[in-house]
Design a protein around this motif. Sequence first.
Motif, PDB file in Angstrom:
ATOM      1  N   LYS A 693       0.828  -1.210   0.000  1.00 24.05           N
ATOM      2  CA  LYS A 693       0.000   0.000   0.000  1.00 24.05           C
ATOM      3  C   LYS A 693       0.861   1.258   0.000  1.00 24.05           C
ATOM      4  O   LYS A 693       0.463   2.286  -0.539  1.00 24.05           O
ATOM      5  CB  LYS A 693      -0.901   0.007   1.242  1.00 24.05           C
ATOM      6  N   ASN A 694       2.028   1.182   0.625  1.00 22.33           N
ATOM      7  CA  ASN A 694       2.866   2.376   0.745  1.00 22.33           C
ATOM      8  C   ASN A 694       3.887   2.524  -0.375  1.00 22.33           C
ATOM      9  O   ASN A 694       4.517   3.567  -0.490  1.00 22.33           O
ATOM     10  CB  ASN A 694       3.611   2.363   2.084  1.00 22.33           C
ATOM     11  N   SER A 695       4.059   1.470  -1.182  1.00 15.78           N
ATOM     12  CA  SER A 695       5.160   1.514  -2.136  1.00 15.78           C
ATOM     13  C   SER A 695       4.757   1.337  -3.597  1.00 15.78           C
ATOM     14  O   SER A 695       5.454   1.814  -4.480  1.00 15.78           O
ATOM     15  CB  SER A 695       6.209   0.451  -1.779  1.00 15.78           C
ATOM     16  N   ASP A 696       3.648   0.672  -3.850  1.00 14.40           N
ATOM     17  CA  ASP A 696       3.289   0.406  -5.242  1.00 14.40           C
ATOM     18  C   ASP A 696       2.582   1.622  -5.845  1.00 14.40           C
ATOM     19  O   ASP A 696       1.564   2.087  -5.333  1.00 14.40           O
ATOM     20  CB  ASP A 696       2.369  -0.816  -5.324  1.00 14.40           C
ATOM     21  N   PRO A 697       3.090   2.160  -6.947  1.00 12.01           N
ATOM     22  CA  PRO A 697       2.513   3.394  -7.506  1.00 12.01           C
ATOM     23  C   PRO A 697       1.103   3.201  -8.053  1.00 12.01           C
ATOM     24  O   PRO A 697       0.321   4.148  -8.100  1.00 12.01           O
ATOM     25  CB  PRO A 697       3.494   3.770  -8.625  1.00 12.01           C
ATOM     26  N   PHE A 698       0.753   1.985  -8.466  1.00 13.04           N
ATOM     27  CA  PHE A 698      -0.584   1.755  -9.021  1.00 13.04           C
ATOM     28  C   PHE A 698      -1.605   1.514  -7.914  1.00 13.04           C
ATOM     29  O   PHE A 698      -2.751   1.957  -8.000  1.00 13.04           O
ATOM     30  CB  PHE A 698      -0.558   0.583 -10.002  1.00 13.04           C
ATOM     31  N   VAL A 699      -1.185   0.808  -6.885  1.00 12.18           N
ATOM     32  CA  VAL A 699      -2.064   0.660  -5.717  1.00 12.18           C
ATOM     33  C   VAL A 699      -2.336   2.037  -5.111  1.00 12.18           C
ATOM     34  O   VAL A 699      -3.412   2.312  -4.585  1.00 12.18           O
ATOM     35  CB  VAL A 699      -1.423  -0.276  -4.679  1.00 12.18           C
ATOM     36  N   ASN A 700      -1.350   2.926  -5.212  1.00 12.89           N
ATOM     37  CA  ASN A 700      -1.492   4.293  -4.715  1.00 12.89           C
ATOM     38  C   ASN A 700      -1.968   5.260  -5.796  1.00 12.89           C
ATOM     39  O   ASN A 700      -1.670   6.456  -5.736  1.00 12.89           O
ATOM     40  CB  ASN A 700      -0.161   4.780  -4.143  1.00 12.89           C
TER      41      ASN A 700
END
Length: 993
Positions: A693-700
């Motif tokens: 949640k804190n690192s993936d640009p697409f999840v974010n």
Amino acid sequence: MSLEILNNRTNNTHENEQFRRVVEIIEIAFNKLGYNGVLIGNPFNESYSRFRADAILYYDNGLILIDFKDYKGIIKLPPNENEFHSAKWHNESLKDRSRLEIKAGANFINPFRQLVSYRNAFRELVEKNKYLDGINPARICIANIFSGPIEVHNEVPRNLPYYKLIQESSLSNFLYDFASENTFTENIANSLKSIFPAEKWIKDVSITIPDPIIEKQITEIDSDVENNIVDFIKEKEGGILVLESMSSDDRDVWLRFITNEAVNYNIPQVEKWSHSARISKKIQKRSNIETEGIFSVIYGGSDIEGQKEDSENEEQEEELQEIIPLKSNKDIDEKALVIIAEAHLISRSLSQSELLRFGSGRLLEDIIKFLNPESKRKIVFIGDPYSLTFGKDEDSALNLEALSELYDKEKIKHYRKPIDDDYSDGKDNLRTDLATSIENSLFNNLNYSFDQTTLIDLKDDNQRIQNLHSWFTKPFLNEPDKAILFYSKKDCLKTNKWIKKQCLKNGEKLATDDLLIVNNNVSIPDESGFQIPRRIVNGMFFTVLQIKETLQESIKIRQSQNPIILSFTKICVKCLSISGLPETDVWILDNYFNSEDDLTKEEQIAFRVFVNRKIDDEKRKLKFEDSLEYNRLLQDKQYNELSNEEKEAIKTLVKNYNLPKEKKEKIKTSRNARNLLSNYYKKCSKNLFFQVKNSDPFVNAVFVKYGWAITVHKAIGSNYNEIIIKGHRKENDGITNDSYFRWLYSGVTAGKTVNITSPKTINPFMDCVFEDNSINGVSTKSKQFLIFENYEIETRFIDKVKSLENKNVVGTICEISKLLEQNGCLLESTKRISEYLTKAFYSIPQNENQQFILNIDNKGEKDNFAVSNIRVDKLNGADEIIVSTCIADCLDQKQNIVSTTDDKPELPSDFRQEIYSAWFENCENKNIALKIIQNHNNQDIFRATWEKDSLTFRVWYGTSEQNHTKGFFSKIEVLEKSSETILEKLKDLVYGF
């Protein structure tokens, strides 16, 4: 490397000066002892705003969280361990023994409690960041460094080896003596610098920096609210205090006063919360008061509900809703005081999406549960009782009935500041009128005191277009101070597209210079090593600098025959709502951006499936046996107490985690072994979940919309310099109700200068009709309606009419039943057939098997549901003459208006009082004598005389809040008149009010 020093300069001179002195001491020690490390002054990360230590020192011997205290002399600690945690500390002068309380910030009773809270917040950070896996939170030291010299009276409890109270002169020795397993590594040091970005410290400054001059406006607090607050704080038990005011200045002053006053009454911990990070930012911007978003404080517990260790099939994954559970409340003292600002936004209404639910989905219920009503914690809700809430008004945290369903009613106190009608301008006049209407639940008047300064009637289309061009022709370089407010997102989209086309002239699609507003909370992945900004919060604004690339993902879900295409676009933006206006790359979800409203249900599910796949991919990459949690499992005391067979079973189960179902080895072992493994596996899954949640640009992916025109709900809490608001919400929308008045009040409150287009006016006669049912010089009997005011039902009829709601129908049936009883006909039952028809069933003398039926006709809302007729439906052998005579007698019981005596009724005390008083005054000025001659429920009868002429008229009015008739006149009916002249004179004075 030696010592790397980074620092965010504070607004407190003594902290900056003490940091400088401590730096010199640490540098000397490091140079002498050959240590390596990093020192970060005033570290801050918006995602972990509860962590506010003055400094972090990470070096060869371990990690220390530091809080500076500018005291010297005797430090008098409490005499025992219990008071060490929960009592105040004091500082005595060595010269004259004068005594001062040692401050621990506004939120805590003593410095130790303050540092414990910071360590707990830091532990949460460590657990959610995979780059800090090498840090053991239990071995982090917390240290109060006093400027000194100091003399400590009473000891620090011996069971607190990782808490230190030292003075500056002893710091070098402590750094040498301190030892823990959290030894220095470059990777962890870089992670800390990334999480807490700060500037390189300047050792020598050639210019003198003066102390900051802070002008404080002293605002007195009213004695009545002060007494309420102090009495509440002094209570030994827990409870709730609700404080309400329409003034944000009042609410901010109360928040400051309670925070300061709590320490005087030995409250060990004070928490200041608001609905969300977005609202916290708005509060800080207007008042400089820091609050924490509730969602980050109470949610994010150890179990991520709905997460399964193995996804058996894709359908399970599609239906998965992420549920973020409540945290443990162990960091909140049992006697803490929690102040919730802008509490009108807190609601117990259900709020969730297909993707996500926080706790129960009912925020107010979760807050009460988290703080535990059985504890001695105190809660203060401070809010605006007239504003919109995020849910139903009756579910608001300011609603005492809603609170009493969740908390002991006897422990709930309440104070609402009276509405101040001493307004100075048109906008405040409008806000006051709207608030008064909401307060009285009377929505029959809405007018505008346009002053063309604070409240402007923007009816000129050319002026409106000119405003839009002057506001939005250039891209925003700072957070916008002007906005257009609507009710519907559809209107927002239409206007935003017009601004792009006519003002910016940059095409129909997303383009450079566009203004965007964020609609979710996400983290910016650390691609460069410097997480600036770290957190993107709902309500922030971006200016688009560059459109970079677009990627698409095809997601198959069970709920759709065709794959759902998720489209992502990478853009470079300037973050207008963050200090320093940093530039960063973000991925936005095009599906949301291009929609008129929100993601479709299928798109929400597809995005959730997409997120889960990302998490599963990471699980496959990181084997559990290689994780920090697995290593901690092997060191766990419970694990070491297991048998060899149980340990071997655990190793086999661990290997099974990454194997397909058909290759997993079946194993039998004890429940204790399985539970122990499960707990550590869940911790690993949880940490992995947050890492993704804190690192993936697409999840974010950021959910954005254009930001020039936004909804009133989105603007709540804002303070724009100037706004344009469309006074008409939507087609076929009622405006004589609480919902519309709250919406308009909230919209007007969002701007200093308010331009209104399509303003809606309301008056008590807006739907009133005028009927002349008289003939000149002749007393004409108007058709008589039956109305029963405060009718008392006799005991024998109660069971027969209890299912009927119309009191006029009930009164009519009871009265005619009394007449029919005299002839042997008894009321047996009643039945409501429709809104306008009720049947009454009567026994027939000497005929036990038959009943005759009467129809009771009533009018509708306009005529206040009065009974208009009684007629025979079926006689079934009953005596027609007797029945007809009883009907006629019942109808004649109501006096004919022309024979009414002058009983001089009193002037009503409700909304009619002001209107009737104006009538009397206007008539007196025209030499017309006007008086009320009869009062009935929902109708008043007047007689007017002028010279030799006279006129009698009836006024019908509504009283129903549910049907929105309260406060409105539905009809003025002339019953008799002697001439047309008096009719025309009176019509202008009454109907033209």
